[in-house]
Write an enzyme that holds these catalytic residues in place. Structure first.
Site, PDB file in Angstrom:
ATOM      1  N   TYR A  19     -53.909  46.692  31.271  1.00 62.50           N
ATOM      2  CA  TYR A  19     -53.676  45.323  31.712  1.00 62.50           C
ATOM      3  C   TYR A  19     -52.724  44.616  30.760  1.00 62.50           C
ATOM      4  O   TYR A  19     -52.425  45.115  29.662  1.00 62.50           O
ATOM      5  CB  TYR A  19     -54.988  44.550  31.825  1.00 62.50           C
ATOM      6  CG  TYR A  19     -55.603  44.139  30.501  1.00 62.50           C
ATOM      7  CD1 TYR A  19     -55.526  42.824  30.064  1.00 62.50           C
ATOM      8  CD2 TYR A  19     -56.271  45.068  29.696  1.00 62.50           C
ATOM      9  CE1 TYR A  19     -56.092  42.435  28.852  1.00 62.50           C
ATOM     10  CE2 TYR A  19     -56.846  44.698  28.500  1.00 62.50           C
ATOM     11  CZ  TYR A  19     -56.755  43.373  28.075  1.00 62.50           C
ATOM     12  OH  TYR A  19     -57.312  43.003  26.874  1.00 62.50           O
ATOM     13  N   ARG A  75     -44.857  46.185  26.170  1.00 60.66           N
ATOM     14  CA  ARG A  75     -46.202  46.669  25.834  1.00 60.66           C
ATOM     15  C   ARG A  75     -46.897  47.251  27.055  1.00 60.66           C
ATOM     16  O   ARG A  75     -47.593  48.274  26.952  1.00 60.66           O
ATOM     17  CB  ARG A  75     -47.044  45.544  25.229  1.00 60.66           C
ATOM     18  CG  ARG A  75     -48.410  46.012  24.751  1.00 60.66           C
ATOM     19  CD  ARG A  75     -49.158  44.955  23.982  1.00 60.66           C
ATOM     20  NE  ARG A  75     -49.470  43.791  24.831  1.00 60.66           N
ATOM     21  CZ  ARG A  75     -50.136  42.717  24.387  1.00 60.66           C
ATOM     22  NH1 ARG A  75     -50.540  42.663  23.124  1.00 60.66           N
ATOM     23  NH2 ARG A  75     -50.390  41.710  25.197  1.00 60.66           N
ATOM     24  N   ARG A  77     -64.350  60.899  42.858  1.00 59.32           N
ATOM     25  CA  ARG A  77     -64.805  60.741  41.486  1.00 59.32           C
ATOM     26  C   ARG A  77     -64.826  62.078  40.752  1.00 59.32           C
ATOM     27  O   ARG A  77     -65.600  62.973  41.080  1.00 59.32           O
ATOM     28  CB  ARG A  77     -66.198  60.105  41.435  1.00 59.32           C
ATOM     29  CG  ARG A  77     -66.620  59.748  40.004  1.00 59.32           C
ATOM     30  CD  ARG A  77     -68.030  59.182  39.943  1.00 59.32           C
ATOM     31  NE  ARG A  77     -68.343  58.732  38.588  1.00 59.32           N
ATOM     32  CZ  ARG A  77     -68.732  59.537  37.588  1.00 59.32           C
ATOM     33  NH1 ARG A  77     -68.868  60.842  37.819  1.00 59.32           N
ATOM     34  NH2 ARG A  77     -68.986  59.048  36.385  1.00 59.32           N
ATOM     35  N   HIS A 121     -63.701  63.304  36.478  1.00 62.96           N
ATOM     36  CA  HIS A 121     -63.143  62.794  35.235  1.00 62.96           C
ATOM     37  C   HIS A 121     -61.679  63.181  35.035  1.00 62.96           C
ATOM     38  O   HIS A 121     -60.876  62.386  34.539  1.00 62.96           O
ATOM     39  CB  HIS A 121     -63.966  63.280  34.032  1.00 62.96           C
ATOM     40  CG  HIS A 121     -65.256  62.547  33.858  1.00 62.96           C
ATOM     41  ND1 HIS A 121     -66.300  62.650  34.750  1.00 62.96           N
ATOM     42  CD2 HIS A 121     -65.669  61.696  32.889  1.00 62.96           C
ATOM     43  CE1 HIS A 121     -67.313  61.895  34.346  1.00 62.96           C
ATOM     44  NE2 HIS A 121     -66.953  61.302  33.213  1.00 62.96           N
ATOM     45  N   LYS A 142     -53.651  48.842  25.654  1.00 64.49           N
ATOM     46  CA  LYS A 142     -54.290  47.657  26.235  1.00 64.49           C
ATOM     47  C   LYS A 142     -55.055  48.087  27.487  1.00 64.49           C
ATOM     48  O   LYS A 142     -54.675  47.811  28.626  1.00 64.49           O
ATOM     49  CB  LYS A 142     -53.250  46.576  26.546  1.00 64.49           C
ATOM     50  CG  LYS A 142     -53.853  45.175  26.661  1.00 64.49           C
ATOM     51  CD  LYS A 142     -52.764  44.126  26.622  1.00 64.49           C
ATOM     52  CE  LYS A 142     -53.322  42.714  26.820  1.00 64.49           C
ATOM     53  NZ  LYS A 142     -54.152  42.263  25.693  1.00 64.49           N
ATOM     54  N   GLU A 147     -59.164  43.858  13.655  1.00 67.52           N
ATOM     55  CA  GLU A 147     -58.781  42.677  14.437  1.00 67.52           C
ATOM     56  C   GLU A 147     -60.034  41.990  14.946  1.00 67.52           C
ATOM     57  O   GLU A 147     -61.162  42.402  14.647  1.00 67.52           O
ATOM     58  CB  GLU A 147     -57.903  43.095  15.617  1.00 67.52           C
ATOM     59  CG  GLU A 147     -58.557  44.130  16.529  1.00 67.52           C
ATOM     60  CD  GLU A 147     -57.598  44.737  17.540  1.00 67.52           C
ATOM     61  OE1 GLU A 147     -56.460  44.263  17.661  1.00 67.52           O
ATOM     62  OE2 GLU A 147     -58.008  45.703  18.228  1.00 67.52           O
ATOM     63  N   LEU A 206     -54.656  46.596  18.431  1.00 68.85           N
ATOM     64  CA  LEU A 206     -53.756  46.290  19.529  1.00 68.85           C
ATOM     65  C   LEU A 206     -52.641  45.416  18.984  1.00 68.85           C
ATOM     66  O   LEU A 206     -52.895  44.347  18.419  1.00 68.85           O
ATOM     67  CB  LEU A 206     -54.488  45.547  20.650  1.00 68.85           C
ATOM     68  CG  LEU A 206     -53.601  45.105  21.809  1.00 68.85           C
ATOM     69  CD1 LEU A 206     -53.036  46.308  22.551  1.00 68.85           C
ATOM     70  CD2 LEU A 206     -54.355  44.196  22.763  1.00 68.85           C
TER      71      LEU A 206
END
Length: 297
Positions: free
Chosen positions: A39, A58, A106, A108, A154, A186, A210
């Site tokens: 995101y 980014r 589904r 992995h 992110k 952070e 990040l």
């Protein structure tokens, strides 16, 4: 084209602008099942995105890190963002973008078939930090960093950050400051900076942090203000004994830290390095809007 709608009710989903309540995805979307996506969050001031190129860079890095081909080039992403801004009735807003690997059975492992990524965007109202936060600062509590080892991505897999933020909520603080093996990483939702002897210190850019969009901006603002700047591992003791602590993020901009673990930071009020960086940040926003520095916004 939908008419303008309030900033917290507008969405973009896979090529269509629509009301947020009408946006639907499959329960088999890998972003929903696995958190398999990334995101980005872009602050918008009076209809103008701030540091858009850096945000898109980014976003592209994050997509490449998890091996999702970007659904758009830079022009395409700009079109999505501008489309959300233009349709929103809230010109000062935050644009949220999310890309997942898409819908598949589904399993992995990455699906063998080529998937169409799910692209979602939405806007929400954004109010700049007010005088009280700027003048009184925020409070932090320190915790061990127990998140995964790819914090540079992110990712929408944010459970570690959610639990960290809840620690702050539980203790009546605004944020956490996290340490891994005694070294600053952070906050849960921000980068953390220390000031010692007039020098601004930032954690190095690596897989434990990040790289906030304000990372590059802080270096620029420090240089413009004549403030020495250094990125290196910062020990917990340096944070606890710092003259000033600062936090930065898209919505917080830059804010001073008044207290850490219930104890005052420095003099317990914003210091001179924060004041200089704050002036520089405000000047950047003024320039974005074509206003003279110091003009109320």
């Amino acid at each position: 084209m939908i008419p303008g709608v309030p900033g917290d009710s507008l969405a973009y989903l896979n090529g269509e602008f629509l009301r947020l309540q009408d946006a639907k995805i499959s329960v088999l979307d890998r972003g929903f099942i696995f958190g398999d996506g990334i995101y980005e969050v872009v602050p918008v001031y009076e209809g103008r995105p701030f540091r858009m190129a850096e945000h898109l860079a980014r976003l592209e890095r994050s997509l490449a890190s998890i091996r999702i081909e970007s659904p758009f080039d830079r022009a395409g992403w700009n079109e999505v963002v501008q489309g959300l801004i233009e349709r929103s009735l809230t010109p000062s807003c935050v644009v949220y973008l999310q890309v997942t690997r898409g819908v598949a059975k589904r399993d992995h492992g990455f699906p063998a078939e080529r998937l169409t990524p799910t692209v979602f965007g939405m806007t929400s109202p954004f109010t700049r930090p007010g005088a009280e936060l700027r003048e009184q600062g925020v409070s932090l509590v320190s915790i061990s960093d127990e998140r995964w080892l790819h914090c540079d991505i992110k990712s929408v897999s944010l459970l570690g950050n959610v639990l960290a933020k809840q620690r702050a909520v539980d203790e009546g603080a605004d944020e956490v400051v996290q340490f891994r093996d005694g070294i600053l990483t952070e906050g849960a939702t921000c980068n953390v900076w220390a000031v010692a002897g007039g020098k601004l210190l930032g954690a190095p850019k690596n897989h434990l942090v990040l790289e906030g969009i304000r990372y590059g901006l802080m270096a620029e603002l420090a240089q413009e203000a004549g403030i020495p700047f250094e990125m290196r591992p910062i020990a917990r003791a340096e944070v606890e004994n710092a003259d000033e602590l600062l936090v930065s993020s898209a919505t917080r901009e830059i804010l001073p830290v008044a207290a850490l673990d219930g104890k005052p930071v420095g003099a317990g009020r914003p210091g001179p390095v924060y004041a200089a960086l704050r002036r520089g940040y405000d000047a950047r926003i003024a320039a974005l809007l074509g206003k003279a520095p110091g003009v109320p916004m």
